[in-house]
Design a protein around this motif. Structure first.
Motif, PDB file in Angstrom:
ATOM      1  N   ASP A  59      14.858 -33.668  17.223  1.00 41.10           N
ATOM      2  CA  ASP A  59      16.058 -32.928  16.848  1.00 41.10           C
ATOM      3  C   ASP A  59      17.254 -33.337  17.689  1.00 41.10           C
ATOM      4  O   ASP A  59      18.385 -33.351  17.215  1.00 41.10           O
ATOM      5  CB  ASP A  59      15.800 -31.425  16.940  1.00 41.10           C
ATOM      6  N   TRP A  97      16.737 -36.690   8.278  1.00 45.66           N
ATOM      7  CA  TRP A  97      16.525 -35.627   9.266  1.00 45.66           C
ATOM      8  C   TRP A  97      17.278 -34.360   8.866  1.00 45.66           C
ATOM      9  O   TRP A  97      16.743 -33.254   8.891  1.00 45.66           O
ATOM     10  CB  TRP A  97      17.008 -36.106  10.643  1.00 45.66           C
ATOM     11  N   LEU A  98      18.528 -34.554   8.492  1.00 44.77           N
ATOM     12  CA  LEU A  98      19.424 -33.418   8.227  1.00 44.77           C
ATOM     13  C   LEU A  98      18.986 -32.589   7.030  1.00 44.77           C
ATOM     14  O   LEU A  98      19.085 -31.369   7.040  1.00 44.77           O
ATOM     15  CB  LEU A  98      20.844 -33.960   7.997  1.00 44.77           C
ATOM     16  N   ALA A 150      13.716 -27.574   8.843  1.00 41.82           N
ATOM     17  CA  ALA A 150      14.815 -26.654   9.138  1.00 41.82           C
ATOM     18  C   ALA A 150      14.349 -25.201   9.111  1.00 41.82           C
ATOM     19  O   ALA A 150      14.951 -24.336   9.736  1.00 41.82           O
ATOM     20  CB  ALA A 150      15.952 -26.849   8.142  1.00 41.82           C
ATOM     21  N   LYS A 181      36.026 -26.509  12.985  1.00 43.27           N
ATOM     22  CA  LYS A 181      35.090 -26.165  11.920  1.00 43.27           C
ATOM     23  C   LYS A 181      35.133 -24.669  11.635  1.00 43.27           C
ATOM     24  O   LYS A 181      34.234 -23.926  12.029  1.00 43.27           O
ATOM     25  CB  LYS A 181      33.676 -26.582  12.294  1.00 43.27           C
ATOM     26  N   TRP A 219      34.427 -22.870   9.156  1.00 42.73           N
ATOM     27  CA  TRP A 219      33.261 -22.273   8.517  1.00 42.73           C
ATOM     28  C   TRP A 219      32.129 -22.043   9.500  1.00 42.73           C
ATOM     29  O   TRP A 219      31.308 -21.150   9.330  1.00 42.73           O
ATOM     30  CB  TRP A 219      32.790 -23.118   7.330  1.00 42.73           C
ATOM     31  N   MET A 220      32.076 -22.805  10.605  1.00 44.03           N
ATOM     32  CA  MET A 220      31.046 -22.555  11.613  1.00 44.03           C
ATOM     33  C   MET A 220      31.270 -21.200  12.291  1.00 44.03           C
ATOM     34  O   MET A 220      30.331 -20.575  12.759  1.00 44.03           O
ATOM     35  CB  MET A 220      31.016 -23.664  12.656  1.00 44.03           C
ATOM     36  N   PRO A 257      16.274 -24.979  14.506  1.00 36.74           N
ATOM     37  CA  PRO A 257      16.414 -26.206  13.709  1.00 36.74           C
ATOM     38  C   PRO A 257      17.304 -26.021  12.485  1.00 36.74           C
ATOM     39  O   PRO A 257      17.892 -26.993  12.013  1.00 36.74           O
ATOM     40  CB  PRO A 257      14.983 -26.537  13.287  1.00 36.74           C
ATOM     41  N   LEU A 258      17.433 -24.797  12.017  1.00 36.59           N
ATOM     42  CA  LEU A 258      18.331 -24.562  10.890  1.00 36.59           C
ATOM     43  C   LEU A 258      19.785 -24.573  11.350  1.00 36.59           C
ATOM     44  O   LEU A 258      20.630 -25.276  10.811  1.00 36.59           O
ATOM     45  CB  LEU A 258      18.006 -23.223  10.211  1.00 36.59           C
ATOM     46  N   ARG A 259      20.044 -23.814  12.401  1.00 39.25           N
ATOM     47  CA  ARG A 259      21.414 -23.746  12.889  1.00 39.25           C
ATOM     48  C   ARG A 259      21.937 -25.130  13.274  1.00 39.25           C
ATOM     49  O   ARG A 259      23.085 -25.483  12.984  1.00 39.25           O
ATOM     50  CB  ARG A 259      21.480 -22.810  14.096  1.00 39.25           C
ATOM     51  N   THR A 260      21.085 -25.909  13.899  1.00 43.95           N
ATOM     52  CA  THR A 260      21.466 -27.276  14.275  1.00 43.95           C
ATOM     53  C   THR A 260      21.938 -28.056  13.057  1.00 43.95           C
ATOM     54  O   THR A 260      22.920 -28.796  13.118  1.00 43.95           O
ATOM     55  CB  THR A 260      20.256 -27.994  14.900  1.00 43.95           C
ATOM     56  N   ARG A 261      21.248 -27.877  11.940  1.00 43.29           N
ATOM     57  CA  ARG A 261      21.622 -28.612  10.731  1.00 43.29           C
ATOM     58  C   ARG A 261      22.846 -28.018  10.046  1.00 43.29           C
ATOM     59  O   ARG A 261      23.656 -28.757   9.457  1.00 43.29           O
ATOM     60  CB  ARG A 261      20.428 -28.666   9.778  1.00 43.29           C
ATOM     61  N   LEU A 262      22.980 -26.722  10.118  1.00 41.08           N
ATOM     62  CA  LEU A 262      24.145 -26.093   9.480  1.00 41.08           C
ATOM     63  C   LEU A 262      25.449 -26.635  10.061  1.00 41.08           C
ATOM     64  O   LEU A 262      26.463 -26.730   9.376  1.00 41.08           O
ATOM     65  CB  LEU A 262      24.094 -24.575   9.660  1.00 41.08           C
ATOM     66  N   ALA A 263      25.408 -27.005  11.330  1.00 40.96           N
ATOM     67  CA  ALA A 263      26.613 -27.539  11.966  1.00 40.96           C
ATOM     68  C   ALA A 263      27.049 -28.851  11.318  1.00 40.96           C
ATOM     69  O   ALA A 263      28.159 -29.322  11.557  1.00 40.96           O
ATOM     70  CB  ALA A 263      26.371 -27.749  13.458  1.00 40.96           C
TER      71      ALA A 263
END
Lengths: 170, 170
Positions: free
Chosen positions: A11, A91-92, A98, A144, A146-147, B105-111
């Motif tokens: 990750d 990965w994403l 996720a 960002k 939206w973040m 792992p979800l939050r990391t991808r949401l970024a």
DNA sequence: GGATGCATGTAAAATGTTACATGATTTA
DNA sequence: TAAATCATGTAACATTTTACATGCATCC
């Protein structure tokens, strides 16, 4: 018939590639600074982790470095290769990964709530709620907007979770 | 006037002490098995991590081992010392640490949602919702019925978070 | 009675943390 | 121009993963 199995990204590696993709190019320092500035303390962004990781990614053919200068100072600017971009997107968009639970310092402790006295439990849950609330508006996310929303709804979801738990152990 | 600063416990160490406290005593194998059986994939529970950690905890005076036998097989059964119990409770009731964001792992991808195409984004968010839903009822928790509730409300909170995000990026 | 899995570990390699070094740039 | 901070790393150490070894117990 294709190469041995292009080892899956950690990750940290995936996130580093994504950060490079965001601006098109980045130095190791810039990547490290992004990690260090994240509201998640988990990502330490230490030089000792990031600089060696970048040379690993280069060896794997996922990034290429251009030697450049900042004033009189040498530096390496990294860009994604096509392979690197493909690996990053894989990965994403990995929904299964996720959805893993990751590491959650609250959840870990909730599994042992029964080791606390009733008074400790109350103090603990109150404290967590207060500290969580304070995370609603971290000092990042300038570019960002939206973040900001992702963050504040994360806080809302956590507070909701906490009150379900209170109700359940009542 | 007190000892140098009894280094703070890592979360793995804290959780290991808590597991021992739950049953009063445990072998390294039993601790490792608990980690490995957790619904959070993050806790690998590999022997190579757990066995050496237990001897470290012993060196620090937080646990003591009794040499025993299972049939003809030698083994060490660990118990908490008073110091170990105090350290465990301090770790467990640390509300500030518990409210950290950990690794998600979800939050990391949401970024990096903005690196996906609209179609990828849809597929991704749908997939995450499905996989998250599937976690509502993991095959653990036989002896901790309230953890079932912690788990299911965690799922509910996450799904709620996901729909806030969908709404925000619409 | 051979194969499979449980239980107890250790060893080598990868990864990450902490601490340092060093020069460039900015600020007071 | 001295002090602080930015930028670019490296080195020693700690931790964790991956892979293996080994003996006991069970099952087929």
């Amino acid at each position: 018939m294709n190469s041995p199995q292009p080892e899956r990204l950690s990750d940290l590696e995936g996130a580093a590639l994504a950060l490079i993709a965001q601006s098109g190019e980045a130095t190791s320092y810039q990547v490290a600074a992004q990690f260090a500035g994240s509201p998640a303390e988990y990502w330490s962004g230490s030089a000792g982790a990031v600089y060696p990781m970048m040379t690993r990614l280069e060896r794997r053919g996922l990034i290429v470095g251009a030697e450049g200068m900042t004033g009189k100072r040498a530096r390496t600017v990294w860009r994604l290769t096509d392979q690197g971009r493909a690996a990053m997107i894989a990965w994403l968009t990995d929904a299964e990964r996720a959805s893993e639970m990751g590491f959650d310092p609250l959840r870990t402790r909730l599994a042992h709530l029964d080791l606390m006295t009733a008074a400790q439990r109350r103090t603990f849950l109150d404290g967590v709620a207060r500290f969580t609330e304070a995370r609603r508006d971290p000092p990042s996310f300038a570019e960002k907007p939206w973040m900001q929303k992702v963050q504040s709804s994360w806080v809302a979801a956590r507070l909701h979770w906490l009150s379900s738990i209170r109700a359940a152990i009542k």
